[in-house]
Design a protein around this motif. Structure first.
Motif, PDB file in Angstrom:
ATOM      1  N   PHE A  77      19.512  15.950 -34.786  1.00 40.58           N
ATOM      2  CA  PHE A  77      19.977  16.026 -36.254  1.00 40.58           C
ATOM      3  C   PHE A  77      19.209  15.196 -36.321  1.00 40.58           C
ATOM      4  CE2 PHE A  77      22.809  15.135 -39.708  1.00 40.58           C
ATOM      5  CZ  PHE A  77      23.017  16.228 -40.562  1.00 40.58           C
ATOM      6  N   SER A  78      18.691  14.049 -36.255  1.00 40.12           N
ATOM      7  CA  SER A  78      17.610  13.370 -37.859  1.00 40.12           C
ATOM      8  C   SER A  78      16.735  13.830 -37.856  1.00 40.12           C
ATOM      9  CB  SER A  78      17.645  11.812 -36.408  1.00 40.12           C
ATOM     10  OG  SER A  78      18.694  11.236 -36.282  1.00 40.12           O
ATOM     11  N   ILE A  79      16.085  14.833 -36.292  1.00 40.41           N
ATOM     12  CA  ILE A  79      14.603  15.131 -36.839  1.00 40.41           C
ATOM     13  C   ILE A  79      15.327  16.759 -37.478  1.00 40.41           C
ATOM     14  CG2 ILE A  79      13.369  16.515 -34.966  1.00 40.41           C
ATOM     15  CD1 ILE A  79      12.762  13.855 -34.860  1.00 40.41           C
ATOM     16  N   LEU A  80      16.098  17.457 -36.808  1.00 39.85           N
ATOM     17  CA  LEU A  80      16.425  18.300 -37.728  1.00 39.85           C
ATOM     18  C   LEU A  80      16.512  17.991 -39.307  1.00 39.85           C
ATOM     19  CD1 LEU A  80      18.384  20.907 -35.816  1.00 39.85           C
ATOM     20  CD2 LEU A  80      15.930  21.007 -36.351  1.00 39.85           C
ATOM     21  N   GLY A  81      17.144  17.014 -40.052  1.00 41.82           N
ATOM     22  CA  GLY A  81      17.849  16.659 -40.862  1.00 41.82           C
ATOM     23  C   GLY A  81      15.925  16.196 -41.863  1.00 41.82           C
ATOM     24  N   ALA A  82      15.335  15.437 -41.557  1.00 45.31           N
ATOM     25  CA  ALA A  82      14.060  15.074 -41.543  1.00 45.31           C
ATOM     26  C   ALA A  82      13.185  16.057 -42.266  1.00 45.31           C
ATOM     27  CB  ALA A  82      13.468  14.138 -40.916  1.00 45.31           C
ATOM     28  N   LEU A  83      13.646  17.345 -41.127  1.00 37.41           N
ATOM     29  CA  LEU A  83      12.166  18.454 -41.296  1.00 37.41           C
ATOM     30  C   LEU A  83      12.641  19.082 -42.363  1.00 37.41           C
ATOM     31  CD1 LEU A  83      10.157  19.611 -40.302  1.00 37.41           C
ATOM     32  CD2 LEU A  83      11.757  21.426 -39.199  1.00 37.41           C
ATOM     33  N   LEU A  84      13.394  19.370 -42.399  1.00 38.36           N
ATOM     34  CA  LEU A  84      14.849  19.642 -44.101  1.00 38.36           C
ATOM     35  C   LEU A  84      14.516  18.864 -45.298  1.00 38.36           C
ATOM     36  CD1 LEU A  84      16.607  22.070 -45.098  1.00 38.36           C
ATOM     37  CD2 LEU A  84      18.664  20.300 -44.472  1.00 38.36           C
ATOM     38  N   LEU A  85      14.256  17.178 -45.240  1.00 41.36           N
ATOM     39  CA  LEU A  85      13.792  17.002 -46.066  1.00 41.36           C
ATOM     40  C   LEU A  85      12.526  16.767 -46.347  1.00 41.36           C
ATOM     41  CD1 LEU A  85      16.537  14.040 -46.571  1.00 41.36           C
ATOM     42  CD2 LEU A  85      16.026  15.685 -47.560  1.00 41.36           C
ATOM     43  N   TYR A  86      11.361  17.276 -45.468  1.00 38.58           N
ATOM     44  CA  TYR A  86      10.514  17.586 -45.967  1.00 38.58           C
ATOM     45  C   TYR A  86       9.965  18.760 -46.508  1.00 38.58           C
ATOM     46  CZ  TYR A  86       5.236  18.148 -44.680  1.00 38.58           C
ATOM     47  OH  TYR A  86       3.902  18.565 -44.577  1.00 38.58           O
ATOM     48  N   ILE A  87      10.765  19.848 -45.677  1.00 40.64           N
ATOM     49  CA  ILE A  87      10.548  21.364 -46.701  1.00 40.64           C
ATOM     50  C   ILE A  87      10.872  21.561 -47.745  1.00 40.64           C
ATOM     51  CG2 ILE A  87      11.072  23.881 -46.383  1.00 40.64           C
ATOM     52  CD1 ILE A  87      11.117  23.962 -42.684  1.00 40.64           C
ATOM     53  N   LEU A  88      11.883  20.199 -48.147  1.00 40.37           N
ATOM     54  CA  LEU A  88      12.878  20.551 -49.796  1.00 40.37           C
ATOM     55  C   LEU A  88      11.475  19.895 -50.337  1.00 40.37           C
ATOM     56  CD1 LEU A  88      16.462  20.251 -48.976  1.00 40.37           C
ATOM     57  CD2 LEU A  88      15.039  22.219 -49.733  1.00 40.37           C
ATOM     58  N   ASN A  89      11.154  18.609 -49.518  1.00 41.92           N
ATOM     59  CA  ASN A  89      10.470  17.855 -50.510  1.00 41.92           C
ATOM     60  C   ASN A  89       8.694  18.815 -50.976  1.00 41.92           C
ATOM     61  OD1 ASN A  89       9.401  15.727 -51.945  1.00 41.92           O
ATOM     62  ND2 ASN A  89       8.515  14.619 -50.334  1.00 41.92           N
ATOM     63  N   SER A  90       8.274  19.795 -50.372  1.00 49.81           N
ATOM     64  CA  SER A  90       7.441  20.615 -50.100  1.00 49.81           C
ATOM     65  C   SER A  90       7.731  21.482 -51.583  1.00 49.81           C
ATOM     66  CB  SER A  90       6.816  20.863 -49.030  1.00 49.81           C
ATOM     67  OG  SER A  90       6.559  20.657 -48.160  1.00 49.81           O
ATOM     68  N   VAL A  91       8.443  21.699 -51.259  1.00 48.35           N
ATOM     69  CA  VAL A  91       9.303  23.179 -51.750  1.00 48.35           C
ATOM     70  C   VAL A  91       9.551  22.914 -53.745  1.00 48.35           C
ATOM     71  CG1 VAL A  91      11.379  24.446 -52.831  1.00 48.35           C
ATOM     72  CG2 VAL A  91      10.571  24.761 -50.467  1.00 48.35           C
ATOM     73  N   VAL A  92       9.660  21.462 -53.987  1.00 46.53           N
ATOM     74  CA  VAL A  92      10.000  20.330 -55.396  1.00 46.53           C
ATOM     75  C   VAL A  92       8.511  20.733 -55.616  1.00 46.53           C
ATOM     76  CG1 VAL A  92      10.367  18.129 -56.744  1.00 46.53           C
ATOM     77  CG2 VAL A  92      12.054  19.765 -54.688  1.00 46.53           C
ATOM     78  N   LYS A  93       7.651  20.224 -55.010  1.00 46.76           N
ATOM     79  CA  LYS A  93       6.004  20.304 -55.392  1.00 46.76           C
ATOM     80  C   LYS A  93       5.249  21.376 -56.093  1.00 46.76           C
ATOM     81  CE  LYS A  93       4.397  16.038 -52.723  1.00 46.76           C
ATOM     82  NZ  LYS A  93       3.740  16.567 -50.935  1.00 46.76           N
ATOM     83  N   TYR A  94       5.911  22.711 -55.701  1.00 44.46           N
ATOM     84  CA  TYR A  94       5.816  23.817 -55.887  1.00 44.46           C
ATOM     85  C   TYR A  94       6.225  24.158 -57.511  1.00 44.46           C
ATOM     86  CZ  TYR A  94       3.731  24.432 -51.335  1.00 44.46           C
ATOM     87  OH  TYR A  94       2.643  24.930 -50.564  1.00 44.46           O
ATOM     88  N   ASN A  95       7.236  23.305 -57.742  1.00 45.34           N
ATOM     89  CA  ASN A  95       7.741  23.211 -59.023  1.00 45.34           C
ATOM     90  C   ASN A  95       8.575  24.875 -59.873  1.00 45.34           C
ATOM     91  OD1 ASN A  95       8.092  21.951 -61.904  1.00 45.34           O
ATOM     92  ND2 ASN A  95       6.353  22.254 -62.840  1.00 45.34           N
ATOM     93  N   LEU A  96       9.295  24.983 -58.373  1.00 42.30           N
ATOM     94  CA  LEU A  96      10.088  26.172 -58.914  1.00 42.30           C
ATOM     95  C   LEU A  96      10.996  25.672 -59.745  1.00 42.30           C
ATOM     96  CD1 LEU A  96      11.226  27.906 -55.306  1.00 42.30           C
ATOM     97  CD2 LEU A  96       8.692  28.169 -56.493  1.00 42.30           C
ATOM     98  N   PRO A  97      11.100  26.319 -61.216  1.00 41.85           N
ATOM     99  CA  PRO A  97      12.064  26.882 -61.758  1.00 41.85           C
ATOM    100  C   PRO A  97      13.661  26.470 -61.452  1.00 41.85           C
ATOM    101  CG  PRO A  97      11.247  29.453 -62.004  1.00 41.85           C
ATOM    102  CD  PRO A  97      10.177  28.283 -60.767  1.00 41.85           C
ATOM    103  N   VAL A  98      14.163  27.853 -61.259  1.00 45.69           N
ATOM    104  CA  VAL A  98      15.555  27.004 -60.362  1.00 45.69           C
ATOM    105  C   VAL A  98      15.673  26.302 -59.560  1.00 45.69           C
ATOM    106  CG1 VAL A  98      17.474  28.460 -60.540  1.00 45.69           C
ATOM    107  CG2 VAL A  98      15.859  29.948 -61.258  1.00 45.69           C
ATOM    108  N   ILE A  99      15.158  26.559 -58.017  1.00 48.49           N
ATOM    109  CA  ILE A  99      15.189  26.087 -57.180  1.00 48.49           C
ATOM    110  C   ILE A  99      15.010  23.826 -57.051  1.00 48.49           C
ATOM    111  CG2 ILE A  99      15.689  26.070 -54.502  1.00 48.49           C
ATOM    112  CD1 ILE A  99      14.963  29.140 -54.637  1.00 48.49           C
ATOM    113  N   GLY A 100      13.663  24.384 -57.801  1.00 48.24           N
ATOM    114  CA  GLY A 100      13.610  22.977 -57.648  1.00 48.24           C
ATOM    115  C   GLY A 100      14.077  22.548 -58.411  1.00 48.24           C
ATOM    116  N   ARG A 101      14.724  22.494 -59.350  1.00 46.42           N
ATOM    117  CA  ARG A 101      15.744  21.639 -60.075  1.00 46.42           C
ATOM    118  C   ARG A 101      16.515  20.886 -58.930  1.00 46.42           C
ATOM    119  NH1 ARG A 101      18.227  23.934 -64.176  1.00 46.42           N
ATOM    120  NH2 ARG A 101      16.832  24.665 -65.080  1.00 46.42           N
TER     121      ARG A 101
END
Length: 95
Positions: A57-81
């Protein structure tokens, strides 16, 4: 005719005994007679399962947070917020 039947029965019995020895049936019966050993092995397997679940769970959670952080960097209008709010929440509680 009875001699053939007796020899056949002895051969089948010998085959059956060999199969029981290959299955380690005597070890299994001794194992079942010792409840402390059964409890100890079940306890250890439960602890191992718990650590494995927590680690996975720790590995998958860290991976999920990493992916979410990458999505925020792309500054997607609806999902990014929404993702940015989730990441702020997670970072606040990680302190």
């Amino acid at each position: 005719m009875k001699k053939v039947y007796k020899d056949d029965l002895e051969k089948k019995l010998q085959d059956f005994i060999l199969q029981l020895e290959r299955m380690n049936l005597n070890y299994y019966v001794e194992y079942l007679k010792n409840p402390k050993k059964i409890i100890w092995q079940n306890f250890l397997s439960g602890v191992a399962r718990g650590f494995g679940t927590a680690f996975g769970f720790s590995i998958l959670g860290a991976l999920l947070l990493y992916i979410l952080n990458s999505v925020v960097k792309y500054n997607l209008p609806v999902i990014g917020r929404y993702i940015a709010e989730i990441l702020k929440f997670v970072k606040f509680y990680m302190r």
